[in-house]
Design a protein around this motif. Structure first.
Motif, PDB file in Angstrom:
ATOM      1  N   GLU A   1      10.176  69.962   8.785  1.00 56.00           N
ATOM      2  CA  GLU A   1      10.132  69.037   9.914  1.00 56.00           C
ATOM      3  C   GLU A   1      11.060  69.538  11.014  1.00 56.00           C
ATOM      4  O   GLU A   1      11.949  70.347  10.774  1.00 56.00           O
ATOM      5  CB  GLU A   1      10.536  67.619   9.484  1.00 56.00           C
ATOM      6  CG  GLU A   1      11.929  67.532   8.898  1.00 56.00           C
ATOM      7  CD  GLU A   1      12.255  66.113   8.439  1.00 56.00           C
ATOM      8  OE1 GLU A   1      11.372  65.263   8.502  1.00 56.00           O
ATOM      9  OE2 GLU A   1      13.410  65.890   8.028  1.00 56.00           O
ATOM     10  N   GLY A   2      10.837  69.053  12.227  1.00 57.27           N
ATOM     11  CA  GLY A   2      11.645  69.500  13.357  1.00 57.27           C
ATOM     12  C   GLY A   2      10.856  70.410  14.263  1.00 57.27           C
ATOM     13  O   GLY A   2       9.768  70.053  14.712  1.00 57.27           O
ATOM     14  N   CYS A   3      11.370  71.621  14.495  1.00 58.88           N
ATOM     15  CA  CYS A   3      10.685  72.499  15.451  1.00 58.88           C
ATOM     16  C   CYS A   3      10.927  73.970  15.147  1.00 58.88           C
ATOM     17  O   CYS A   3      11.871  74.340  14.451  1.00 58.88           O
ATOM     18  CB  CYS A   3      11.142  72.176  16.878  1.00 58.88           C
ATOM     19  SG  CYS A   3      12.907  72.406  17.134  1.00 58.88           S
ATOM     20  N   VAL A   4      10.039  74.765  15.689  1.00 62.42           N
ATOM     21  CA  VAL A   4      10.190  76.225  15.729  1.00 62.42           C
ATOM     22  C   VAL A   4      10.055  76.625  17.194  1.00 62.42           C
ATOM     23  O   VAL A   4       9.020  76.355  17.809  1.00 62.42           O
ATOM     24  CB  VAL A   4       9.113  76.929  14.871  1.00 62.42           C
ATOM     25  CG1 VAL A   4       9.167  78.446  15.093  1.00 62.42           C
ATOM     26  CG2 VAL A   4       9.290  76.599  13.399  1.00 62.42           C
ATOM     27  N   ASP A   5      11.096  77.217  17.749  1.00 57.66           N
ATOM     28  CA  ASP A   5      11.107  77.594  19.159  1.00 57.66           C
ATOM     29  C   ASP A   5      11.117  79.110  19.292  1.00 57.66           C
ATOM     30  O   ASP A   5      11.915  79.796  18.648  1.00 57.66           O
ATOM     31  CB  ASP A   5      12.352  77.039  19.869  1.00 57.66           C
ATOM     32  CG  ASP A   5      12.386  75.516  19.862  1.00 57.66           C
ATOM     33  OD1 ASP A   5      11.318  74.917  20.030  1.00 57.66           O
ATOM     34  OD2 ASP A   5      13.473  74.950  19.677  1.00 57.66           O
ATOM     35  N   VAL A   6      10.242  79.623  20.151  1.00 55.45           N
ATOM     36  CA  VAL A   6      10.180  81.055  20.429  1.00 55.45           C
ATOM     37  C   VAL A   6      10.582  81.273  21.882  1.00 55.45           C
ATOM     38  O   VAL A   6      10.091  80.580  22.779  1.00 55.45           O
ATOM     39  CB  VAL A   6       8.756  81.603  20.197  1.00 55.45           C
ATOM     40  CG1 VAL A   6       8.718  83.115  20.418  1.00 55.45           C
ATOM     41  CG2 VAL A   6       8.267  81.248  18.805  1.00 55.45           C
ATOM     42  N   GLN A   7      11.473  82.233  22.110  1.00 58.27           N
ATOM     43  CA  GLN A   7      11.923  82.532  23.477  1.00 58.27           C
ATOM     44  C   GLN A   7      11.865  84.032  23.738  1.00 58.27           C
ATOM     45  O   GLN A   7      12.302  84.827  22.903  1.00 58.27           O
ATOM     46  CB  GLN A   7      13.362  82.059  23.702  1.00 58.27           C
ATOM     47  CG  GLN A   7      13.511  80.576  23.922  1.00 58.27           C
ATOM     48  CD  GLN A   7      14.904  80.229  24.466  1.00 58.27           C
ATOM     49  OE1 GLN A   7      15.837  81.017  24.381  1.00 58.27           O
ATOM     50  NE2 GLN A   7      15.024  79.045  25.026  1.00 58.27           N
ATOM     51  N   PHE A   8      11.328  84.380  24.904  1.00 62.86           N
ATOM     52  CA  PHE A   8      11.359  85.755  25.392  1.00 62.86           C
ATOM     53  C   PHE A   8      12.208  85.766  26.662  1.00 62.86           C
ATOM     54  O   PHE A   8      11.839  85.134  27.653  1.00 62.86           O
ATOM     55  CB  PHE A   8       9.943  86.250  25.728  1.00 62.86           C
ATOM     56  CG  PHE A   8       9.112  86.623  24.539  1.00 62.86           C
ATOM     57  CD1 PHE A   8       8.885  87.950  24.216  1.00 62.86           C
ATOM     58  CD2 PHE A   8       8.557  85.640  23.726  1.00 62.86           C
ATOM     59  CE1 PHE A   8       8.107  88.295  23.124  1.00 62.86           C
ATOM     60  CE2 PHE A   8       7.788  85.969  22.631  1.00 62.86           C
ATOM     61  CZ  PHE A   8       7.556  87.306  22.321  1.00 62.86           C
ATOM     62  N   LEU A   9      13.341  86.449  26.616  1.00 62.11           N
ATOM     63  CA  LEU A   9      14.237  86.501  27.768  1.00 62.11           C
ATOM     64  C   LEU A   9      14.428  87.946  28.218  1.00 62.11           C
ATOM     65  O   LEU A   9      14.307  88.884  27.426  1.00 62.11           O
ATOM     66  CB  LEU A   9      15.603  85.891  27.421  1.00 62.11           C
ATOM     67  CG  LEU A   9      15.604  84.441  26.942  1.00 62.11           C
ATOM     68  CD1 LEU A   9      17.014  84.020  26.547  1.00 62.11           C
ATOM     69  CD2 LEU A   9      15.050  83.513  28.009  1.00 62.11           C
ATOM     70  N   LEU A  10      14.747  88.106  29.504  1.00 59.79           N
ATOM     71  CA  LEU A  10      15.032  89.430  30.057  1.00 59.79           C
ATOM     72  C   LEU A  10      16.525  89.686  29.920  1.00 59.79           C
ATOM     73  O   LEU A  10      17.346  89.039  30.558  1.00 59.79           O
ATOM     74  CB  LEU A  10      14.608  89.498  31.527  1.00 59.79           C
ATOM     75  CG  LEU A  10      14.720  90.871  32.202  1.00 59.79           C
ATOM     76  CD1 LEU A  10      13.796  91.874  31.526  1.00 59.79           C
ATOM     77  CD2 LEU A  10      14.394  90.758  33.691  1.00 59.79           C
ATOM     78  N   GLU A  11      16.889  90.615  29.048  1.00 60.97           N
ATOM     79  CA  GLU A  11      18.296  90.933  28.806  1.00 60.97           C
ATOM     80  C   GLU A  11      18.835  91.933  29.820  1.00 60.97           C
ATOM     81  O   GLU A  11      19.968  91.854  30.248  1.00 60.97           O
ATOM     82  CB  GLU A  11      18.464  91.519  27.398  1.00 60.97           C
ATOM     83  CG  GLU A  11      18.405  90.501  26.298  1.00 60.97           C
ATOM     84  CD  GLU A  11      19.652  89.632  26.250  1.00 60.97           C
ATOM     85  OE1 GLU A  11      20.761  90.181  26.166  1.00 60.97           O
ATOM     86  OE2 GLU A  11      19.511  88.399  26.311  1.00 60.97           O
ATOM     87  N   GLN A  12      18.009  92.907  30.156  1.00 57.19           N
ATOM     88  CA  GLN A  12      18.444  93.984  31.049  1.00 57.19           C
ATOM     89  C   GLN A  12      17.286  94.338  31.965  1.00 57.19           C
ATOM     90  O   GLN A  12      16.190  94.643  31.502  1.00 57.19           O
ATOM     91  CB  GLN A  12      18.864  95.204  30.222  1.00 57.19           C
ATOM     92  CG  GLN A  12      19.336  96.394  31.047  1.00 57.19           C
ATOM     93  CD  GLN A  12      19.715  97.557  30.139  1.00 57.19           C
ATOM     94  OE1 GLN A  12      20.328  97.374  29.106  1.00 57.19           O
ATOM     95  NE2 GLN A  12      19.314  98.753  30.528  1.00 57.19           N
ATOM     96  N   ASP A  13      17.506  94.270  33.258  1.00 61.26           N
ATOM     97  CA  ASP A  13      16.440  94.510  34.225  1.00 61.26           C
ATOM     98  C   ASP A  13      16.490  95.949  34.711  1.00 61.26           C
ATOM     99  O   ASP A  13      17.483  96.402  35.253  1.00 61.26           O
ATOM    100  CB  ASP A  13      16.587  93.538  35.400  1.00 61.26           C
ATOM    101  CG  ASP A  13      15.356  93.547  36.300  1.00 61.26           C
ATOM    102  OD1 ASP A  13      14.377  94.207  35.940  1.00 61.26           O
ATOM    103  OD2 ASP A  13      15.397  92.892  37.349  1.00 61.26           O
ATOM    104  N   SER A  14      15.431  96.660  34.462  1.00 58.53           N
ATOM    105  CA  SER A  14      15.326  98.041  34.920  1.00 58.53           C
ATOM    106  C   SER A  14      13.868  98.330  35.209  1.00 58.53           C
ATOM    107  O   SER A  14      12.993  97.976  34.428  1.00 58.53           O
ATOM    108  CB  SER A  14      15.847  99.016  33.858  1.00 58.53           C
ATOM    109  OG  SER A  14      15.444 100.328  34.143  1.00 58.53           O
ATOM    110  N   GLU A  15      13.589  98.955  36.341  1.00 58.47           N
ATOM    111  CA  GLU A  15      12.195  99.277  36.683  1.00 58.47           C
ATOM    112  C   GLU A  15      11.581 100.211  35.655  1.00 58.47           C
ATOM    113  O   GLU A  15      10.393 100.163  35.375  1.00 58.47           O
ATOM    114  CB  GLU A  15      12.137  99.902  38.080  1.00 58.47           C
ATOM    115  CG  GLU A  15      12.414  98.919  39.207  1.00 58.47           C
ATOM    116  CD  GLU A  15      12.227  99.568  40.566  1.00 58.47           C
ATOM    117  OE1 GLU A  15      11.741 100.710  40.594  1.00 58.47           O
ATOM    118  OE2 GLU A  15      12.567  98.926  41.578  1.00 58.47           O
ATOM    119  N   GLN A  16      12.437 101.083  35.087  1.00 58.19           N
ATOM    120  CA  GLN A  16      11.913 102.050  34.137  1.00 58.19           C
ATOM    121  C   GLN A  16      11.759 101.462  32.740  1.00 58.19           C
ATOM    122  O   GLN A  16      10.803 101.730  32.044  1.00 58.19           O
ATOM    123  CB  GLN A  16      12.856 103.275  34.068  1.00 58.19           C
ATOM    124  CG  GLN A  16      13.031 103.993  35.390  1.00 58.19           C
ATOM    125  CD  GLN A  16      11.716 104.508  35.940  1.00 58.19           C
ATOM    126  OE1 GLN A  16      10.890 105.023  35.193  1.00 58.19           O
ATOM    127  NE2 GLN A  16      11.507 104.366  37.241  1.00 58.19           N
TER     128      GLN A  16
END
Length: 207
Positions: free
Chosen positions: A123-138
């Motif tokens: 019971e409760g929840c499952v949360d999925v997160q996609f975050l940008l840790e380091q921004d680089s064009e390459q």
């Protein structure tokens, strides 16, 4: 091995499309389910063998992150309704929509993590997160988190989590199934992608 097994599963599908009585349909569905379980197990062992032998090749193609992730999350959200359990997903809009990598292997890792989260959370929840840790064009670096409100892992058993053929508790294999390979393969795939994987967990407080 996979060819005859796929033929068995396909034959079960054909059989289910015919006129069957209640018991025949039930037994055929059990056979089909067992075939899929065996096929999943076979694919897992083959993947592990390829990684151990250094024969697993990763793709490097451009793909749409949202299109790769959403079907997996939706499938687990559908499964979680029975518990009841809420599954949520957040993808940071700073992440480029199209990235370069191996979408199939990313999906495999996400599937392994979400499978464990849903399996061990009643019971409760499952949360999925996609975050940008380091921004680089390459080479943008992503942080992917799967958080659950499940049973958690005792501190005394943390060292077993990413070991091949190892379960945190022997009883989990009997109760929930599994090979003890999913997280070991996920760790090796992450390393092949020049990434890393880890966890935080406490007994009774989720992971």
């Amino acid at each position: 091995i996979r060819t005859p097994l796929n033929a068995v599963i396909a034959t079960m599908d054909l059989l289910l499309s015919t006129a069957l009585d209640f018991d025949q349909r039930k037994y055929t569905e059990i056979a089909k389910h067992s075939g899929h379980t065996l096929l999943d197990l076979l694919n897992t062992v083959l993947d592990f063998s390829k990684i151990e032998a250094g024969k697993l090749d990763l793709e490097s193609i451009e793909f749409d992150l949202v299109e790769a992730v959403e079907p997996i999350v939706d499938a687990f959200a559908h499964r979680a309704i029975e518990k009841p359990l809420e599954v949520t997903c957040f993808i940071d809009d700073q992440i480029p929509r199209r990235i370069v990598g191996d979408p199939a292997r990313l999906g495999q890792i996400l599937t392994n993590l979400m499978n464990n989260a849903v399996k061990f959370t009643q019971e409760g929840c499952v949360d999925v997160q996609f975050l940008l840790e380091q921004d680089s064009e390459q080479k943008p670096v992503l942080s992917v988190t799967v958080r659950d409100t499940g049973i958690g892992i005792p501190a005394s058993r943390h060292d077993r989590l990413f070991r091949a053929f190892s379960q945190v508790d022997a009883s989990t294999a009997r109760t929930h199934g599994g090979t003890g390979l999913g997280l070991a393969i996920s760790m090796q795939l992450c390393e092949l992608m020049q990434g890393e994987i880890g966890f935080r967990s406490a007994e009774g407080e989720g992971s």
